[in-house]
Design an enzyme around this catalytic site. Structure first.
Site, PDB file in Angstrom:
ATOM      1  N   SER A  55       0.818  -1.205   0.000  1.00 32.19           N
ATOM      2  CA  SER A  55       0.000   0.000   0.000  1.00 32.19           C
ATOM      3  C   SER A  55       0.855   1.259   0.000  1.00 32.19           C
ATOM      4  CB  SER A  55      -0.952  -0.049   1.206  1.00 32.19           C
ATOM      5  OG  SER A  55      -1.955   0.921   1.121  1.00 32.19           O
ATOM      6  N   ASP A 106      -2.241   6.108  -3.506  1.00 32.91           N
ATOM      7  CA  ASP A 106      -1.114   5.437  -2.866  1.00 32.91           C
ATOM      8  C   ASP A 106      -0.625   4.327  -3.785  1.00 32.91           C
ATOM      9  OD1 ASP A 106      -3.213   3.660  -2.577  1.00 32.91           O
ATOM     10  OD2 ASP A 106      -2.715   3.085  -0.530  1.00 32.91           O
ATOM     11  N   ASP A 136      -5.751   1.831  -3.531  1.00 33.78           N
ATOM     12  CA  ASP A 136      -7.007   1.575  -2.825  1.00 33.78           C
ATOM     13  C   ASP A 136      -7.438   2.793  -2.013  1.00 33.78           C
ATOM     14  OD1 ASP A 136      -5.153   1.430  -0.759  1.00 33.78           O
ATOM     15  OD2 ASP A 136      -5.978  -0.406   0.125  1.00 33.78           O
TER      16      ASP A 136
END
Length: 472
Positions: A123, A262, A266
């Site tokens: 992430s 990012d 998400d």
């Protein structure tokens, strides 16, 4: 699939991996995550793949492939290959998307015959980290019970499911086109962004190719930053955790707005035409008002987390809305939304979930809907933000605490709990303190918000000093 003999001996649980699984739960608030080469290795990924395949087969009726995607980190391909070999050894076919946003994996898992999906990504974390996120057949993040079953397999405590076939690996990046098309279709009659100039910061990550293509096809003029997959630079001084470059570009280009993703796309944050950041709280408020006007927001409920700004909460309640808080983590938001039948939820950090279209946070979909919302309103994003709510001053500081026991059990530190009590007494109902251990990094997060900025600065500084004095 190909016939196999004595498949059950293909993957052996080695003692050191079993020891890792014994120490702490491998699955944190957003899957398995860690430093590559230390906590997260190819042998571990292979065994996670094997036991993920075992658990998904048992949960999914023993048939169907697993969808695998990855971000641009240098380690992602290695880990995807290792994990895929474990899935194949478990008798599962692998549909490998290559570079794809995490919500793309979730969408394609849900809208196919797949028994599950896996995303290789850390992430927003630095390039040297990576992670493994697992989704169930419905495209939602795997529940804790099934995560525990995977961990039990890694400890040698789980019985494998008999099978007589090896799975095969199929590289099918073209499947991501269906995900892109679904986002455009979700806009319905508003799938036209002509006349808007939009800056996108792709963070050298998973949305680097897909998001600019989508926005251009919708008619927007797009200026793309950090728009190549680059494993050395993913998230480095860019993307949703570093907005300065996007803010500068929006002002320099005279753009209507900008969006920063990012590394796995998400989450998303926006920047308005005046260069101001627009966080998840404002996105939820604006999208919530639109859905409520369209009678698509049951109970006028928005589900968010303990991090949401008090100004947001009081403004939403003032217009008759229900405001529900959960623990930090989009999986908690998702679970509460499902339990209540709520359609909109998310986090201040930019994880936005709209169950009309998806079961997980989706940065690209959210950005497209915010742009369409602005286009339909006839006014600027800056004006919409000004008409929404005034956030309370809020500061979030991180204290790095390597000792996991001290970090996770910070409540045992009397000096810190006393300092928190003093802050809460001083601010009363005009402010609050939130202290929590990060679920993805060795950080203790200290957040203070209040009506008065001076109070916020004073108490944040004091609490950080106390934590550093007694926990390090």
């Amino acid at each position: 699939m190909v016939s196999a003999t004595r498949w059950e001996t293909a993957i052996e649980v080695t003692p050191w991996i079993a020891a890792i699984a014994e120490q702490v739960p491998l699955f944190g608030t957003d899957g398995i995550r860690g430093r590559v080469g230390e906590h997260l290795t190819a042998p571990l990924a292979q065994q996670v793949g094997f036991w993920t395949g075992q658990v998904l087969r048992q949960a999914g009726g023993d048939r169907g492939p697993v969808v695998v995607g990855q971000d641009s980190r240098n380690s992602s391909n290695m880990l995807a290959m290792a994990l895929s070999s474990g899935l194949a050894a478990a008798g599962v076919e692998v549909l490998h998307l290559g570079l794809c946003p995490t919500p793309g994996v979730a969408y394609l898992t849900h809208h196919s015959e797949a028994i599950g999906g896996v995303m290789i990504s850390a992430s927003h974390n630095p390039p040297g980290d990576n992670g493994i996120k697992v989704f169930g057949a419905d495209g939602s993040k795997l529940d804790r019970q099934l995560q525990a079953a995977i961990e039990a397999g890694l400890r040698g405590q789980q019985t494998s499911l008999p099978a007589t076939t090896w799975g095969q690996h199929y590289y099918q990046p073209q499947l991501a086109d269906h995900y892109q098309a679904a986002i455009a279709q979700s806009l319905g009659q508003r799938a036209n962004l002509q006349g808007l100039k939009i800056v996108l910061d792709l963070a050298w990550g998973a949305a680097a190719l897909l998001a600019p293509r989508l926005f251009r096809e919708l008619g927007a003029e797009v200026i793309a930053l950090h728009d190549l997959p680059d494993g050395n630079q993913i998230n480095v001084n860019c993307g949703s955790t570093h907005l300065a470059r996007l803010q500068a570009a929006v002002l320099e280009q005279g753009a209507d707005m900008g969006f920063a993703f990012d590394g796995d796309a998400d989450r998303v944050l926006a920047v308005d035409g005046r260069g101001r950041s627009v966080d998840g709280d404002h996105i939820l408020f604006l999208w919530g008002r639109e859905l409520e006007q369209q009678q698509q927001l049951p109970g006028q409920a928005i589900v968010t987390t303990v991090m949401a700004n008090l100004g947001f909460e009081r403004a939403w309640q003032a217009v008759g809305g229900e405001f529900v808080r959960t623990a930090v983590g989009d999986q908690y938001v998702q679970a509460e939304m499902q339990a209540r039948g709520a359609m909109l939820g998310g986090e201040q950090s930019g994880h936005i979930l709209c169950r009309h279209y998806a079961l997980t946070g989706d940065g690209t979909l959210t950005a497209a809907h915010v742009a369409a919302l602005v286009q339909a309103s006839g006014v600027s994003l800056a004006d919409l933000v000004d008409q929404s709510f005034r956030p309370y001053p809020q500061l979030l500081r991180n204290v790095r605490v390597e000792d996991r026991d001290r970090r996770c059990n910070w409540q045992n530190c009397a000096a810190l709990t006393q300092a928190i009590a003093a802050a809460e007494t001083d601010m009363g109902d005009r402010g609050r303190v939130l202290v929590r251990a990060s679920g993805t990094e060795p950080l203790l997060r200290i957040m203070v918000e209040a009506e008065e900025a001076q109070q916020v600065e004073h108490w944040t500084t004091h609490l950080v000093q106390v934590a550093e004095s007694h926990l390090l």
